[in-house]
Design a protein around this motif. Structure first.
Motif, short mmCIF file in Angstrom:
data_model
loop_
_atom_site.label_atom_id
_atom_site.label_comp_id
_atom_site.label_asym_id
_atom_site.label_seq_id
_atom_site.Cartn_x
_atom_site.Cartn_y
_atom_site.Cartn_z
N VAL A 1 -2.87 5.04 -2.88
CA VAL A 1 -3.92 5.87 -2.29
C VAL A 1 -3.54 7.33 -2.50
O VAL A 1 -2.47 7.78 -2.08
N THR A 2 -4.42 8.09 -3.14
CA THR A 2 -4.11 9.47 -3.50
C THR A 2 -5.37 10.30 -3.63
O THR A 2 -6.48 9.76 -3.69
N GLY A 3 -5.19 11.60 -3.63
CA GLY A 3 -6.30 12.50 -3.92
C GLY A 3 -6.16 13.09 -5.31
O GLY A 3 -6.94 13.95 -5.71
N ASP A 4 -5.15 12.64 -6.07
CA ASP A 4 -4.79 13.22 -7.36
C ASP A 4 -4.99 12.19 -8.47
O ASP A 4 -4.35 11.14 -8.48
N MET B 1 0.87 -1.18 0.00
CA MET B 1 0.00 0.00 0.00
C MET B 1 0.90 1.23 0.00
O MET B 1 1.75 1.40 0.89
N LEU B 2 0.75 2.09 -1.00
CA LEU B 2 1.57 3.28 -1.16
C LEU B 2 0.67 4.50 -1.10
O LEU B 2 -0.27 4.63 -1.89
N ILE B 3 0.94 5.40 -0.15
CA ILE B 3 0.04 6.52 0.12
C ILE B 3 0.71 7.84 -0.22
O ILE B 3 1.85 8.11 0.19
N ALA C 1 -6.50 4.06 -5.68
CA ALA C 1 -7.66 4.47 -4.87
C ALA C 1 -7.63 5.99 -4.75
O ALA C 1 -6.72 6.55 -4.15
N VAL C 2 -8.63 6.65 -5.33
CA VAL C 2 -8.70 8.12 -5.31
C VAL C 2 -9.76 8.53 -4.29
O VAL C 2 -10.90 8.04 -4.33
#
Length: 893
Positions: free
Chosen positions: A130-133, A5-7, A147-148
């Motif tokens: 896991v990102t917001g971009d 898992m990479l955040i 996963a956005v």
């Protein structure tokens, strides 16, 4: 099988900050972004159960992308200090989780994650990013799912190559072509003017890449052809900027990312410091570690313990009362009251520890006739008691028809005073902090939450014996520490006395007319029904106003209002969005009012009705002394400091608060701008002092000086701006915070703050001087000597240091104001007793004191109360208290 898992630490934290409501702990540290990030992290760990975890952060503002395009990310505003101060604390919390974090100079978090996903693909490892971009969608592959976040950070949308195909009709790598054509304003990537997502997708569905679009210019038409031709180089550069670099040189190995869970004690300590109580409960982390059960048994075995549980133990009780009567003995007292709310707490028993022996009593034994001498000692004001949380103990005993007097020293209160930012003030935590051992935590003995259970008598009595012994040992240690830090006077003349005053107020309570509250509730229901009809009329259809989905469809589809935020699940209708839309349609103010009144009805009208105690007809709040780092009191069970009074309907709730005696009045007095007056005194600023000495309106005076106009020329907007900056200075406001308050740009807010400091030079000098002194001493003090330690004031990390500097500036102001009203309460309590007045102090609400007063004492109290309040502490400017009265609290304001 391994699962990584990479955040993307930066993008998730930014999203959490702007999605979560403002949140601070008692030390004043902003924590909303940290809380949002942590809740998301816990959810992901539970759902995906990764074997390897990494949180990647940007290492700095300059990356290799700036070499080719210096304006990369140039349009971004400076990170608000309320957010930047959270990053170092978040990183500490991530470490406490046992999770690895990387940041590599010259590269962004995206590049680190891109490099690792390439390694994952090469090794066939399943990975979730896991990102917001959405730029990260280019990394999706057979083994990599992106996963956005959506709805802030509470949910994520999973993108596989198939999902990207369904959503965009593109392959993952074509996301960089999409960005190349449409650009990205958040990163200042230009793209092609006039090309948005819809047009860019149409072009890519036909031509597949930016290069092919440019190669087929002859197939384009009109303005689109002209724009692509003119900005072809921008499009190619934008595609390059949007491409994640996947060859970052990394010294760290993959095995460093292995996640084996967290250490409960480390994570518990970190969450307690942040005051994330809900997360502590969710993870079932102990409030403090304390000693083990075996350690406790060993320690208890070393104590000589006498148990008094029934009439059969009369001889033991006689020995106890004889020892209590001997002046040489100064025992430690512990009273066990189970339950957070002292008005509902269950008394289990008490223990009294001498140097050579501990007496433990079940509560039933304390109430037996043969224990009358012990009860007399407990109630005797002349017999000094040394205990723990005596404020709560006194209340709990009052409700059990027992009296506690002569409380002379409270271990919990002293420990709080010595370090008000300490996260845990349980007896076992204090014991451990002072280097003592052998006392287990309450959770180790009783369990937690649904597992809570009072143990057998042997275990309970052993625990109570150890607690009283800890109090006995801690009392001289903490007394000595108070002397060393010059806080003995503050403790013995203010904090300990105010504890007794508060217990008396809380047990007294304030009468609340149930019928008046019900009447207000009915009126609110009628008002809400009328507002609903108006909303339905303007919408042209009935719908569920409380449903964001239905409300969004009405506002943005039926009424055609401009949508500010939208996710896959619908439109955002949060308060921020609605406030921005208010000028566009008359339905918006009505929806906002509906929400306010609904909360008023549920939280305050219905909530207060549940809090009225049947046998007294009163509401009995509880004031916590050991919560706020500034020394402010905090009201609980219920919170009577937060009754909203900005709305008239909120003020109406105060009508239900009435005197408990017929013919009496409610009398209230509140300090006028106490914190600004303290600032004038501490800073010695002549302009500020002049305003208060001549009883001028401080906000008008500030507007005059800052804008360079006469009093007559100060308009409402000028005064509003001056008021915002006046109070903002007290609370260490930033340009971001002021811009949010006033609805102006950060540039204008920054200019206004600078104008303020140019006029009030004494305030600027005070702030510079107090920061320098804090760096020298490691702490700041109030005028009465209350300390607040600031270990981060010398931190090399800019954000931690900046937060500590702002805290250094505002703590002496806020803390002194808190001390002054406590002084006034102690002095008023003494004045009432000396004059043998029947008037009673009922409430403290921030800078306001509320009393109930008989008719024949009204004139005396109207004069006495403001005199005591204005004379509580001598300042270079006058303290001013405005007094009013009426038949209820509403009329008294």
């Amino acid at each position: 099988m391994d699962k990584w898992m990479l955040i993307d630490g930066n993008s998730i934290t930014y999203r959490a900050f702007f999605a979560m409501p403002p949140l601070t702990n008692s030390a004043g540290q902003h924590t909303n972004a940290i809380f949002g990030f942590t809740t998301m992290l816990l959810k992901l760990l539970e759902e995906h159960k990764p074997t390897h975890v990494l949180v990647a952060f940007d290492a700095g503002k300059i990356t290799f992308r700036h070499e080719g395009y210096s304006e990369y990310k140039g349009g971004r505003q400076k990170t608000p200090p309320e957010l930047s101060e959270q990053f170092p604390v978040l990183k500490e919390l991530i470490t406490a989780f046992g999770i690895q974090q990387f940041e590599i100079s010259g590269y962004e978090a995206d590049d680190i994650i891109g490099t690792l996903t390439k390694m994952a693909d090469e090794n066939g490892v399943q990975t979730i990013v896991v990102t917001g971009d959405k730029d990260m969608l280019q990394l999706a592959s057979e083994g990599v799912t992106v996963a956005v976040t959506r709805k802030g950070v509470s949910e994520v949308e999973l993108y596989t190559p198939e999902a990207i195909g369904e959503r965009y009709g593109l392959e993952p790598l074509q996301i960089i072509d999409l960005k190349g054509l449409m650009g990205d304003t958040s990163d200042n990537i230009p793209g092609v003017p006039g090309v948005g997502e819809k047009t860019a997708l149409k072009l890519l569905h036909e031509f597949e890449s930016v290069e092919n679009v440019i190669a087929n210019l002859d197939k384009l038409k009109g303005k689109l052809k002209d724009n692509v031709e003119k900005h072809r180089e921008d499009a190619l550069m934008s595609k390059k900027l949007a491409t994640i670099f996947r060859e970052v040189p990394m010294e760290q190995g993959v095995e460093e990312l292995r996640y084996s869970g967290y250490d409960s004690s480390e994570l518990g300590a970190a969450l307690r410091k942040l005051e994330f109580k809900s997360l502590l409960e969710r993870l079932e982390l102990q409030a403090d570690n304390g000693a083990s059960e075996e350690d406790a048994k060993t320690a208890a075995a070393e104590l000589k313990v006498a148990i008094i549980a029934s009439d059969n133990d009369a001889q033991q009780l006689e020995r106890l009362t004889e020892r209590l009567a001997a002046e040489a003995d100064k025992p430690g007292l512990y009273i066990e009251a189970i339950g957070e709310n002292p008005h509902q707490a269950e008394l289990l028993g008490m223990s009294i520890a001498f140097e050579d022996e501990v007496f433990v009593l079940g509560i039933a034994a304390v109430k037996l006739p043969f224990a009358d001498k012990l009860r007399n000692w407990l109630a005797d004001e002349n017999s000094e008691k040394f205990g723990f949380d005596l404020h709560k103990a006194e209340l709990a005993m009052n409700w059990a028809d027992l009296k506690l007097g002569g409380t002379a020293f409270d271990v919990q209160l002293a420990s709080y005073l010595l370090d008000p930012t300490e996260g845990s003030l349980t007896l076992s935590a204090i014991n451990e902090k002072q280097g003592l051992s052998g006392l287990p935590s309450d959770e180790a003995v009783y369990g937690k939450g649904a597992k809570f259970k009072v143990p057998d008598d042997e275990s309970l009595f052993r625990h109570l014996a150890l607690k009283a012994d800890a109090v006995r040992k801690l009392t001289p240690i903490l007394t000595s520490e108070l002397e060393r830090t010059d806080m003995s006077k503050l403790y013995f003349e203010l904090e300990q006395p105010i504890s007794r005053v508060l217990a008396g107020m809380e047990h007294q309570g304030i009468k609340v007319e149930k019928e008046e509250l019900q009447k207000l509730g009915s009126a609110l229901e009628g008002r809400l029904a009328a507002i609903m009809r108006d909303i339905y009329g303007q919408a042209g259809v009935e719908f569920n106003i409380n449903s964001p989905k239905q409300l969004g469809e009405i506002l943005f589809e039926k009424l055609g209002l401009p949508a500010k935020k939208k996710t896959k699940t619908g439109y955002s209708t949060d308060a921020e969005v609605l406030e921005e839309l208010a000028p566009y349609h008359g339905i918006i103010p009505q929806i906002l009012l509906y929400r306010q009144l609904s909360k008023l009805q549920s939280t305050y009208v219905e909530g207060l009705l549940k809090e009225i105690r049947g046998e007294t007809g009163k509401v009995h709040t509880y004031y916590r002394q050991t919560i706020a780092a500034t020394g402010r009191l905090s009201s609980q069970f219920p919170n009577l400091q937060n009754i909203p009074i900005r709305l008239e309907e909120g003020r109406q709730i105060r009508k239900a608060f009435v005197p408990s005696e017929p013919g009496w009045s409610i009398l209230a007095a509140d300090y006028s701008q106490i914190e600004l007056r303290v600032l004038a005194h501490i800073s010695d600023d002549e302009n500020l002092k002049e305003a208060f000495i001549h009883d001028m309106d401080i906000h008008t005076k500030t507007a005059m000086d800052v804008f360079g106009v006469s009093a007559e020329e100060v308009d409402s907007n000028m005064r509003r701006s001056a008021k915002a900056v006046n109070f903002g200075i007290v609370y260490g406001i930033s340009d971001f915070g002021l811009s949010q308050n006033l609805g102006i740009t950060r540039k204008d807010a920054s200019r206004f703050i600078e104008q303020y400091f140019a006029v009030f030079k004494g305030v600027r000098k005070y702030m510079d001087d107090i920061v320098a002194k804090a760096k020298e001493d490691g702490y700041v003090t109030t005028l009465l000597g209350r300390r607040r330690y600031l270990p981060e004031i010398k931190a090399s990390n800019f954000n931690l240091r900046s937060f500590a500097e702002r805290t250094a500036m505002n703590t002496p102001i806020q803390g002194t104001a808190a001390d002054i009203i406590k002084l006034a309460m102690v002095q008023m309590d003494e004045a009432l007793r000396e004059r043998e007045l029947k008037s009673r102090m009922l409430l403290q609400v921030h800078d306001e004191l509320v009393f109930e007063v008989p008719e024949d004492e009204l004139e005396i109290m109207k004069k006495l109360l403001p005199e005591v309040m204005s004379g509580a502490l001598k300042l270079d400017v006058p303290l001013k208290a405005d007094v009013s009265f009426g038949s209820n609290w509403y009329e008294a304001k």
